[in-house]
Structures are given as structure tokens and as C-alpha cells.
Design an enzyme around this catalytic site. Structure first.
Site, PDB file in Angstrom:
ATOM      1  N   ASP A  11       0.865  -1.193   0.000  1.00  0.00           N
ATOM      2  CA  ASP A  11       0.000   0.000   0.000  1.00  0.00           C
ATOM      3  C   ASP A  11       0.896   1.236   0.000  1.00  0.00           C
ATOM      4  O   ASP A  11       2.090   1.158   0.323  1.00  0.00           O
ATOM      5  CB  ASP A  11      -0.918   0.023   1.228  1.00  0.00           C
ATOM      6  CG  ASP A  11      -1.878   1.229   1.204  1.00  0.00           C
ATOM      7  OD1 ASP A  11      -2.556   1.433   0.176  1.00  0.00           O
ATOM      8  OD2 ASP A  11      -1.923   1.991   2.188  1.00  0.00           O
ATOM      9  N   SER A  12       0.308   2.371  -0.347  1.00  0.00           N
ATOM     10  CA  SER A  12       1.057   3.618  -0.282  1.00  0.00           C
ATOM     11  C   SER A  12       1.470   3.936   1.158  1.00  0.00           C
ATOM     12  O   SER A  12       2.418   4.685   1.369  1.00  0.00           O
ATOM     13  CB  SER A  12       0.196   4.760  -0.831  1.00  0.00           C
ATOM     14  OG  SER A  12      -0.976   4.872  -0.056  1.00  0.00           O
ATOM     15  N   CYS A  74      -4.087  -1.393  -2.392  1.00  0.00           N
ATOM     16  CA  CYS A  74      -4.228   0.054  -2.560  1.00  0.00           C
ATOM     17  C   CYS A  74      -5.033   0.252  -3.830  1.00  0.00           C
ATOM     18  O   CYS A  74      -4.629  -0.212  -4.913  1.00  0.00           O
ATOM     19  CB  CYS A  74      -2.834   0.679  -2.704  1.00  0.00           C
ATOM     20  SG  CYS A  74      -2.855   2.434  -3.110  1.00  0.00           S
ATOM     21  N   GLU A 159      -4.262   9.280   7.836  1.00  0.00           N
ATOM     22  CA  GLU A 159      -2.813   9.080   8.054  1.00  0.00           C
ATOM     23  C   GLU A 159      -2.311   9.875   9.264  1.00  0.00           C
ATOM     24  O   GLU A 159      -1.422   9.436   9.972  1.00  0.00           O
ATOM     25  CB  GLU A 159      -2.018   9.507   6.806  1.00  0.00           C
ATOM     26  CG  GLU A 159      -2.148   8.569   5.625  1.00  0.00           C
ATOM     27  CD  GLU A 159      -1.035   7.520   5.531  1.00  0.00           C
ATOM     28  OE1 GLU A 159       0.123   7.828   5.857  1.00  0.00           O
ATOM     29  OE2 GLU A 159      -1.337   6.391   5.107  1.00  0.00           O
ATOM     30  N   CYS A 193     -11.094   2.783  -0.992  1.00  0.00           N
ATOM     31  CA  CYS A 193      -9.743   3.163  -0.580  1.00  0.00           C
ATOM     32  C   CYS A 193      -9.483   2.428   0.726  1.00  0.00           C
ATOM     33  O   CYS A 193     -10.341   2.433   1.630  1.00  0.00           O
ATOM     34  CB  CYS A 193      -9.648   4.673  -0.370  1.00  0.00           C
ATOM     35  SG  CYS A 193      -8.092   5.196   0.378  1.00  0.00           S
ATOM     36  N   HIS A 195      -7.769   3.047   3.189  1.00  0.00           N
ATOM     37  CA  HIS A 195      -7.685   3.865   4.406  1.00  0.00           C
ATOM     38  C   HIS A 195      -9.076   4.112   5.018  1.00  0.00           C
ATOM     39  O   HIS A 195      -9.182   4.430   6.201  1.00  0.00           O
ATOM     40  CB  HIS A 195      -7.091   5.238   4.096  1.00  0.00           C
ATOM     41  CG  HIS A 195      -5.602   5.241   3.945  1.00  0.00           C
ATOM     42  ND1 HIS A 195      -4.957   4.637   2.907  1.00  0.00           N
ATOM     43  CD2 HIS A 195      -4.640   5.819   4.705  1.00  0.00           C
ATOM     44  CE1 HIS A 195      -3.652   4.837   3.034  1.00  0.00           C
ATOM     45  NE2 HIS A 195      -3.436   5.547   4.116  1.00  0.00           N
TER      46      HIS A 195
HETATM   47  N1  DGL Z   1      -4.938   3.422   0.440  1.00  0.00           N
HETATM   48  C1  DGL Z   1      -4.868   3.872  -0.910  1.00  0.00           C
HETATM   49  C2  DGL Z   1      -6.065   3.423  -1.702  1.00  0.00           C
HETATM   50  O1  DGL Z   1      -6.637   2.392  -1.396  1.00  0.00           O
HETATM   51  C3  DGL Z   1      -4.662   5.328  -1.192  1.00  0.00           C
HETATM   52  C4  DGL Z   1      -3.980   6.178  -0.256  1.00  0.00           C
HETATM   53  C5  DGL Z   1      -3.213   7.301  -0.880  1.00  0.00           C
HETATM   54  O2  DGL Z   1      -3.782   8.268  -1.383  1.00  0.00           O
HETATM   55  O3  DGL Z   1      -2.018   7.145  -0.831  1.00  0.00           O
HETATM   56  O4  DGL Z   1      -6.419   4.074  -2.648  1.00  0.00           O
END
Ligand code: DGL
Length: 275
Positions: A11-12, A74, A159, A193, A195
Site C-alpha cells: 500500500d502507499s 491500494c 494518516e 480506498c 484507508h
Molecule cells: N490506500 C490507498 C487506496 O486504497 C490510497 C492512499 C493514498 O492516497 O495514498 O487508494
């Protein structure tokens, strides 16, 4: 001989930990190697080229560490980098390795939850702009109407942990209001996403009664389980000693401190330098 052949989870940043947690619940005996590219996060508003280049570098690192299967946990990387990696990069690497994303399994399932035929997607600006969700959903549910809403502030709120603060409420509320004012008949929402599961309790308070909000980690874990069952050659090459390793491109101490919120328990993290 090297015997550590974990399933790579990328993931990022922290978001993929929500997916790894679901993998652990369903498939605990496998080894997993998690890599968060926190030093270059968020990916959400980066260009196609940047997301692709960074994701490929992380995938190559995970393959170099013995992974035979890597999950892009991600959505942004799945939307912007997965297809090119699968079609252009993997064929010139080891043909026995696989890289999978999170959008297809989610799209394949989500329509089953809708009675009105109206799906809503909350995702990063990059995922929305890629059009990946509407395209994938149309393959499985051609009649489904899909409305997307980009939520560029949600990843930074998660985050940084600011999503707990009252000042975050209007920033969480706005995209929800936007989507339902554009598409009031929406009865299923996809959190597109990794997150966003941390925002689920807040989102549930904001959506109209009767709306189902789908958090994708369980769906992705079920899909991985079925994929491994359908690919016994690959499955037999994944090591199964229940080991976990956590890596970040940023500070290991900061990652360990923040990871518990996403993963539900403490982790010990190592720094990796990809520059
Ligand atoms: N967690 C990532 C996703 O599922 C994105 C987070 C980011 O913007 O880095 O898209």
C-alpha cells in the site's frame, strides 16, 4: 535454500494493513510481507506515471524478497499501475509470479448488495479519475448506475489521525452529502480506498437509513482465498509458517506507532530504502 516466500501486501502507507488484517483472519497460516511506501504517500492525487513508477519499484522489491504473489492493497495503485505491471512488466520478469489488485474483486461483488441498481463509490481523486470502478462494475452488472465521489482529504485525515477530532467532521460529511445530493437513490456505497475503513463509524452516521456501506477488506480476503484454491501451483509455492514482516519506506518507529490503529495489534517494523 531460501524458504521465505510470503504473500506480498503493498500500500502507499497504512491503509493496506486493513486488508492484511482480513487476510490474517481468513488465511493465518501463510507468511506475509507488508510494504508501505509512506515516504511517498499519499498516492491519491499523483499522476499515473508517478503511481506506476513507485508501485512497480515496490513490487520489484517484494518479488526480490521472495514473494511469488503480491497484492496491491491500494485502490489507487490497482487503478493506475496494476494493468501495466501485469501486461508489460511481469512477462519480462519471472513468469511464475502474480500481482493482483483490490478493485476487480470488489466490483465483482458489490452489485449483489443493491436493490435500487444505484452504487456509490468514495475513493481518492486518482481512483475516481481512472474510471476503474465504473468500468469493472459494468463488466459484472451492466445495468448498474454508478456515481463516484473523490474524497481527497480523507487519506490525510486518516494518516495523521486527525479524523478523531471534531474539526474533521465537516470534512468527512461533505463528500457524503455531495454523493447523495447527486444520486439520492444510491443504496450501496463502496469504500474504494483501503484507508477508509477507519472512517466507517463516522460514515455510517452520515448515510441515509437503509444504505449498505461496503468496506472491501473482507471481500478481498474471500477473493484471495478463492484465487489460491484455483491456482494450486502458485499456492504450493507460498510459504506457510505464519510469519509476518512489516516494512516502510519512511520511519520504522513512526510506522509501528501508528500501525496498531489499522492492524488492531502492535507490529515491529523495519525501514527499507528504495531510493
Ligand atoms: N490506500 C490507498 C487506496 O486504497 C490510497 C492512499 C493514498 O492516497 O495514498 O487508494
Amino acid at each position: 535454500m531460501e524458504t521465505f516466500h510470503p504473500i506480498g501486501v503493498f500500500d502507499s502507507g497504512f491503509g493496506g494493513l486493513t486488508v492484511l488484517r482480513a487476510f490474517e483472519d481468513l488465511l493465518p497460516h501463510y507468511d506475509y510481507l507488508y510494504l508501505g511506501d509512506n515516504a511517498r504517500a499519499p498516492y491519491g492525487s499523483n499522476s499515473f506515471e508517478t503511481v506506476y513508477t513507485n508501485t512497480l519499484q515496490c513490487v520489484e522489491y517484494l518479488l526480490g524478497r521472495g514473494c511469488r504473489l503480491v497484492i496491491l492493497a491500494c485502490n489507487t495503485a490497482s487503478a493506475k499501475a496494476l494493468r501495466t505491471i501485469q501486461q508489460k512488466d511481469l512477462p519480462r520478469m519471472d513468469s511464475g509470479v502474480r500481482v493482483l489488485g483490490v478493485i476487480r474483486p470488489t466490483a465483482e461483488t458489490a452489485g449483489n448488495f443493491s436493490n435500487t441498481g444505484n452504487l456509490g463509490i468514495f475513493a481518492t481523486a486518482g481512483t475516481v479519475a481512472s474510471g476503474s470502478y465504473p468500468l469493472e462494475i459494468a463488466k459484472f452488472f451492466p445495468e448498474m448506475r454508478v456515481v463516484q465521489e473523490a474524497c481527497p482529504l480523507w487519506v490525510p485525515l486518516v494518516e495523521t489521525g486527525q479524523y478523531h477530532e471534531p474539526s474533521a467532521h465537516p470534512l468527512i460529511r461533505k463528500p457524503v452529502e455531495n454523493l447523495f445530493s447527486r444520486a439520492p437513490r444510491t443504496d450501496v456505497i463502496i469504500l474504494g480506498c483501503t484507508h477508509y475503513p477507519l472512517l466507517l463509524p463516522a460514515i455510517l452516521k452520515l448515510v441515509p437509513p437503509g444504505v449498505t456501506v461496503l468496506s472491501q477488506e473482507g471481500i478481498v480476503a474471500d477473493s484471495l482465498c478463492s484465487y489460491l484454491g484455483r491456482h494450486p501451483d502458485l499456492e504450493s509455492r507460498c510459504s506457510k509458517e505464519g510469519k509476518r514482516e512489516f516494512l516502510t519506506t519512511d520511519s520504522a518507529a513512526a510506522f509501528s506507532a501508528h500501525a496498531t490503529e489499522f492492524f488492531g495489534r502492535e507490529v515491529s517494523t523495519s525501514h527499507v530504502d528504495l531510493s
